[in-house]
Design a protein around this motif. Structure first.
Motif, PDB file in Angstrom:
ATOM      1  N   GLN A 426     -41.745  -9.806 -34.260  1.00  0.00           N
ATOM      2  CA  GLN A 426     -40.863 -11.236 -34.098  1.00  0.00           C
ATOM      3  C   GLN A 426     -39.371 -10.741 -34.131  1.00  0.00           C
ATOM      4  N   VAL A 427     -38.476 -11.322 -33.248  1.00  0.00           N
ATOM      5  CA  VAL A 427     -37.078 -11.355 -33.362  1.00  0.00           C
ATOM      6  C   VAL A 427     -36.398 -12.537 -33.332  1.00  0.00           C
ATOM      7  N   ALA A 428     -35.878 -13.163 -34.320  1.00  0.00           N
ATOM      8  CA  ALA A 428     -35.140 -14.436 -34.280  1.00  0.00           C
ATOM      9  C   ALA A 428     -33.891 -14.501 -33.626  1.00  0.00           C
ATOM     10  N   PRO A 429     -33.857 -15.277 -32.412  1.00  0.00           N
ATOM     11  CA  PRO A 429     -32.187 -15.171 -31.886  1.00  0.00           C
ATOM     12  C   PRO A 429     -31.318 -15.716 -32.646  1.00  0.00           C
ATOM     13  N   ALA A 430     -31.506 -16.594 -33.731  1.00  0.00           N
ATOM     14  CA  ALA A 430     -30.450 -17.214 -34.521  1.00  0.00           C
ATOM     15  C   ALA A 430     -29.729 -16.135 -35.355  1.00  0.00           C
ATOM     16  N   GLU A 431     -30.728 -15.142 -35.848  1.00  0.00           N
ATOM     17  CA  GLU A 431     -30.157 -13.772 -36.481  1.00  0.00           C
ATOM     18  C   GLU A 431     -29.029 -13.008 -35.585  1.00  0.00           C
ATOM     19  N   LEU A 432     -29.564 -12.659 -34.501  1.00  0.00           N
ATOM     20  CA  LEU A 432     -28.716 -12.012 -33.415  1.00  0.00           C
ATOM     21  C   LEU A 432     -27.356 -12.745 -33.424  1.00  0.00           C
ATOM     22  N   GLU A 433     -27.563 -14.129 -32.976  1.00  0.00           N
ATOM     23  CA  GLU A 433     -26.463 -14.854 -32.719  1.00  0.00           C
ATOM     24  C   GLU A 433     -25.427 -14.771 -33.645  1.00  0.00           C
ATOM     25  N   GLY A 434     -25.910 -14.967 -35.047  1.00  0.00           N
ATOM     26  CA  GLY A 434     -24.989 -14.755 -36.195  1.00  0.00           C
ATOM     27  C   GLY A 434     -24.109 -13.432 -36.438  1.00  0.00           C
ATOM     28  N   ILE A 435     -24.693 -12.402 -35.764  1.00  0.00           N
ATOM     29  CA  ILE A 435     -24.171 -10.925 -36.038  1.00  0.00           C
ATOM     30  C   ILE A 435     -23.161 -10.961 -34.932  1.00  0.00           C
ATOM     31  N   ILE A 436     -23.798 -11.364 -33.539  1.00  0.00           N
ATOM     32  CA  ILE A 436     -22.705 -11.149 -32.530  1.00  0.00           C
ATOM     33  C   ILE A 436     -21.543 -12.165 -32.658  1.00  0.00           C
ATOM     34  N   GLN A 437     -21.760 -13.390 -33.241  1.00  0.00           N
ATOM     35  CA  GLN A 437     -20.678 -14.362 -33.388  1.00  0.00           C
ATOM     36  C   GLN A 437     -19.628 -13.818 -34.406  1.00  0.00           C
ATOM     37  N   SER A 438     -19.959 -13.054 -35.384  1.00  0.00           N
ATOM     38  CA  SER A 438     -19.081 -12.501 -36.326  1.00  0.00           C
ATOM     39  C   SER A 438     -18.167 -11.264 -35.712  1.00  0.00           C
ATOM     40  N   HIS A 439     -18.347 -10.994 -34.613  1.00  0.00           N
ATOM     41  CA  HIS A 439     -17.216  -9.891 -33.784  1.00  0.00           C
ATOM     42  C   HIS A 439     -16.135 -10.620 -33.417  1.00  0.00           C
ATOM     43  N   PRO A 440     -14.959 -10.108 -33.695  1.00  0.00           N
ATOM     44  CA  PRO A 440     -13.743 -10.836 -33.395  1.00  0.00           C
ATOM     45  C   PRO A 440     -13.337 -11.504 -32.248  1.00  0.00           C
ATOM     46  N   ALA A 441     -14.048 -10.753 -31.044  1.00  0.00           N
ATOM     47  CA  ALA A 441     -13.700 -11.015 -29.689  1.00  0.00           C
ATOM     48  C   ALA A 441     -14.590 -11.862 -28.955  1.00  0.00           C
ATOM     49  N   VAL A 442     -15.737 -12.458 -29.823  1.00  0.00           N
ATOM     50  CA  VAL A 442     -16.624 -13.375 -29.542  1.00  0.00           C
ATOM     51  C   VAL A 442     -16.203 -14.766 -29.862  1.00  0.00           C
ATOM     52  N   ALA A 443     -16.434 -15.484 -28.848  1.00  0.00           N
ATOM     53  CA  ALA A 443     -16.055 -17.238 -28.945  1.00  0.00           C
ATOM     54  C   ALA A 443     -17.558 -17.715 -29.138  1.00  0.00           C
ATOM     55  N   ASP A 444     -18.527 -17.738 -28.641  1.00  0.00           N
ATOM     56  CA  ASP A 444     -19.717 -17.954 -28.654  1.00  0.00           C
ATOM     57  C   ASP A 444     -20.896 -17.261 -27.966  1.00  0.00           C
ATOM     58  N   VAL A 445     -22.064 -17.533 -28.600  1.00  0.00           N
ATOM     59  CA  VAL A 445     -23.238 -16.738 -27.948  1.00  0.00           C
ATOM     60  C   VAL A 445     -24.485 -17.206 -28.038  1.00  0.00           C
ATOM     61  N   ALA A 446     -25.349 -17.030 -26.927  1.00  0.00           N
ATOM     62  CA  ALA A 446     -26.868 -17.436 -27.246  1.00  0.00           C
ATOM     63  C   ALA A 446     -27.816 -16.166 -26.777  1.00  0.00           C
ATOM     64  N   VAL A 447     -28.895 -16.015 -27.541  1.00  0.00           N
ATOM     65  CA  VAL A 447     -29.761 -14.878 -27.351  1.00  0.00           C
ATOM     66  C   VAL A 447     -30.796 -15.635 -26.916  1.00  0.00           C
ATOM     67  N   ILE A 448     -31.702 -14.632 -25.930  1.00  0.00           N
ATOM     68  CA  ILE A 448     -32.825 -15.435 -25.420  1.00  0.00           C
ATOM     69  C   ILE A 448     -33.835 -14.083 -25.023  1.00  0.00           C
ATOM     70  N   PRO A 449     -35.088 -14.378 -24.870  1.00  0.00           N
ATOM     71  CA  PRO A 449     -36.020 -13.166 -24.386  1.00  0.00           C
ATOM     72  C   PRO A 449     -35.869 -13.071 -23.064  1.00  0.00           C
ATOM     73  N   SER A 450     -35.765 -11.927 -22.489  1.00  0.00           N
ATOM     74  CA  SER A 450     -35.648 -11.348 -21.074  1.00  0.00           C
ATOM     75  C   SER A 450     -36.955 -10.515 -20.818  1.00  0.00           C
ATOM     76  N   PRO A 451     -37.788 -11.005 -19.978  1.00  0.00           N
ATOM     77  CA  PRO A 451     -39.139 -10.289 -19.602  1.00  0.00           C
ATOM     78  C   PRO A 451     -38.929  -8.906 -19.414  1.00  0.00           C
ATOM     79  N   ASP A 452     -40.028  -7.878 -19.898  1.00  0.00           N
ATOM     80  CA  ASP A 452     -39.711  -6.527 -19.746  1.00  0.00           C
ATOM     81  C   ASP A 452     -41.141  -5.883 -19.821  1.00  0.00           C
ATOM     82  N   GLU A 453     -41.615  -5.305 -18.774  1.00  0.00           N
ATOM     83  CA  GLU A 453     -42.807  -4.665 -18.483  1.00  0.00           C
ATOM     84  C   GLU A 453     -43.126  -4.173 -19.550  1.00  0.00           C
ATOM     85  N   GLU A 454     -42.563  -3.260 -20.364  1.00  0.00           N
ATOM     86  CA  GLU A 454     -42.894  -2.437 -21.288  1.00  0.00           C
ATOM     87  C   GLU A 454     -43.096  -2.853 -22.767  1.00  0.00           C
ATOM     88  N   ALA A 455     -42.217  -3.767 -22.977  1.00  0.00           N
ATOM     89  CA  ALA A 455     -41.906  -4.190 -24.320  1.00  0.00           C
ATOM     90  C   ALA A 455     -42.467  -5.715 -24.359  1.00  0.00           C
TER      91      ALA A 455
END
Length: 523
Positions: A426-455
């Motif tokens: 399990q990977v929580a999008p909210a956790e990754l969004e919080g990390i990316i949001q802390s980058h000084p160049a980021v104004a906004d972010v959303a994280v989603i699942p992207s289909p992948d054959e292997e993973a």
């Protein structure tokens, strides 16, 4: 409409987990219980039960009391079972921790669970030392030896094991962490009765034989590996071959060497068995049964794997919050490869329309609701999250979208919940969004699942960059990778002008998911 198991209910003993697991262990005293795959180090049933009792005695000598929490931060090795069941025998609670966690992630679980002791391996000792600062952890143990930690072997002392009064229906034995339907991870309170019930239900359908040899590649910290492999194998008197980390050729070699008969796997491993050319170099003829769980398995992959390796491939379903199994494609009945099977004994489920909250018509889609003795006691220190997950009639709202056919087989087709399932983890999008949001160049972010054959799914970030700043996809990926464990890494990035949201500010994640699927279909 309530769907029930086609199998009769089973009797569930009201006993502690160690009492249930080792009820018949004496008759297998000289038989291998666990074998460390890379080294061939073997722990017999007699050695295991003796070590478990001595660990419980050693814990009592350190004033480890009923209800105290012990953290296990380790990959799969035979000693994992000694620690887990030693703690359980002492009346303690095991909080099992992903061994790839960073010190920060580890510290969060130690603080939230209230752990007082921790065991790890020498390679993870630096992270463990950093993580325990300002927590309640009194002492670090280590499997083997390492400077600055107590050898776990020192904990095992001869003498009378403590006589602990355990109330199986109330007292916790395991505290794995799960994100539930959304958000950050929460402690899932599983009682002795929860896990004993689930093992009784599984054995009522699977009938695991003492002659079987199982592959222990799924991590024991994860509820799937903990219950279906570690506990299920030991109750049945079978043997489990452990692997601390996955390497395909070693995995295949161990199947051949130890004549593995049964493998509980996740879809990426089934995919490797279906398509990887190296598989043809190994004799896998003893392997006759593969169970896939933790994430959806494409029917084409299951069929290809079954044909190529002359094995049965089945799916099962469950959640951390249900100990975990609720549905299994039973060998004793028709196997429907696209389905996750029928409900286990003593288990009911419903398909509930998301709009009307009424039962959906048979064959129609709705949220899967589950009720049974394997459902968790609740989330630790989080009654509101518990209330959101389990209603007043004890129905657990899974957050998964599914349908049932005329025979009561469940098909899970999508998720209401926002979690990303990367290789079954399990990977929580909210956790990754919080990390990316802390980058000084980021104004906004959303994280989603992207289909992948292997993973199965990989985390993808849609990023809005602040005006007059520059940012590359590689910089975003590297920024996240420095701050999370490997399965949580962002693996795709797309820059976007604005994140779609409802007026209240909630991200319209479904729009981004549909955009991603459309983009991939056009490639």
């Amino acid at each position: 409409m309530i769907y029930r198991s086609p199998f009769p209910d089973v009797e569930i003993p009201v006993v502690s987990l160690p009492t249930y697991l080792f009820e018949h262990a004496d008759q297998w005293a000289d038989k291998p219980a666990l074998i460390d795959g890379p080294t061939n180090r073997t722990l017999t049933y007699g050695q295991l039960t003796t070590a478990v009792k001595r660990t419980a005695t050693g814990l009592a000598a350190r004033r480890f009391s009923k209800g105290d929490v012990f953290a296990i931060y380790s990959p799969n090795i035979p000693e994992y079972a000694i620690a887990f069941f030693g703690v359980a025998s002492a009346g303690g609670v095991n909080t099992t921790i992903n061994p790839t966690y960073t010190a920060k992630e580890l510290r969060h679980q130690l603080l939230d669970s209230g752990a007082t002791y921790l065991v790890t391996i020498p390679q993870f000792l630096d992270a463990a030392r950093e993580a325990i600062k300002d927590t309640g952890v009194k002492e670090i143990f280590v499997f083997g030896e390492a400077e600055g930690a107590t050898p776990f072997a020192d904990l095992m002392i001869a003498g009378e094991a403590p006589q602990i009064e355990i109330d199986p229906k109330e007292d916790l034995v395991a505290l794995p962490y799960s994100s539930g339907t959304t958000g950050l991870s929460k402690g899932v309170m599983l009682t002795h009765y929860n896990i004993v019930a689930n093992l009784s239900q599984i054995l009522g359908v699977e009938a695991t034989a003492e002659t079987e040899v199982l592959m222990g590649i799924l991590p024991f910290y994860h509820i799937y590996g903990m219950t279906a492999i570690m506990c299920n194998t030991l109750r049945a008197g079978a043997t489990v071959v452990t692997m601390p980390r996955f390497e395909l050729e070693q995995f295949l070699d161990l199947i051949q060497k130890h004549k593995i008969t049964t493998a509980y796997l996740v879809p990426p491993l089934v995919l490797a068995l279906a398509k990887h050319p190296v598989v043809d170099r190994y004799d896998l003829s003893t392997l006759d049964d593969i169970m896939s769980g933790a994430a959806p398995l494409p029917e084409s992959v299951a069929t290809t794997c079954a044909t190529r390796n002359n094995v049965i491939v089945r799916q099962a379903y469950g959640l951390t919050e249900t100990s975990p199994a609720t549905h299994i494609n039973p060998k004793a009945r028709e196997i429907k490869v696209a389905s996750v099977g029928t409900a286990l004994p003593n288990t009911e489920y419903r398909i509930v329309d998301l709009s009307s909250h009424e039962d959906a018509a048979q064959g129609d889609l709705g949220e899967v609701w589950i009720r049974g003795p394997q459902v968790m006691k609740g989330y630790l220190n989080n009654p509101s999250a518990t209330e959101d997950m389990i209603d007043n009639d004890n129905w657990l709202h899974s957050g998964d979208i599914g349908k049932a056919d005329d025979d009561g087989y469940l098909y899970v087709v999508d998720r209401v919940k926002e979690l990303i399932k990367y290789k079954g983890l399990q990977v929580a999008p909210a956790e990754l969004e919080g990390i990316i949001q802390s980058h000084p160049a980021v104004a906004d972010v959303a994280v989603i699942p992207s289909p992948d054959e292997e993973a199965g799914e990989i985390p993808k970030a849609f990023v809005v960059v602040k005006p007059d700043t520059t940012l590359t996809a590689d910089e975003v990926i590297a920024y996240v990778a420095e701050r999370v464990s490997p399965q949580k890494k962002v693996r795709k990035v797309e820059f976007i002008d604005a994140i779609p949201k409802v007026p209240s500010g909630k991200i319209l994640r479904r729009q981004l998911v549909e955009r991603e699927r459309q983009s991939m279909s056009n490639q």
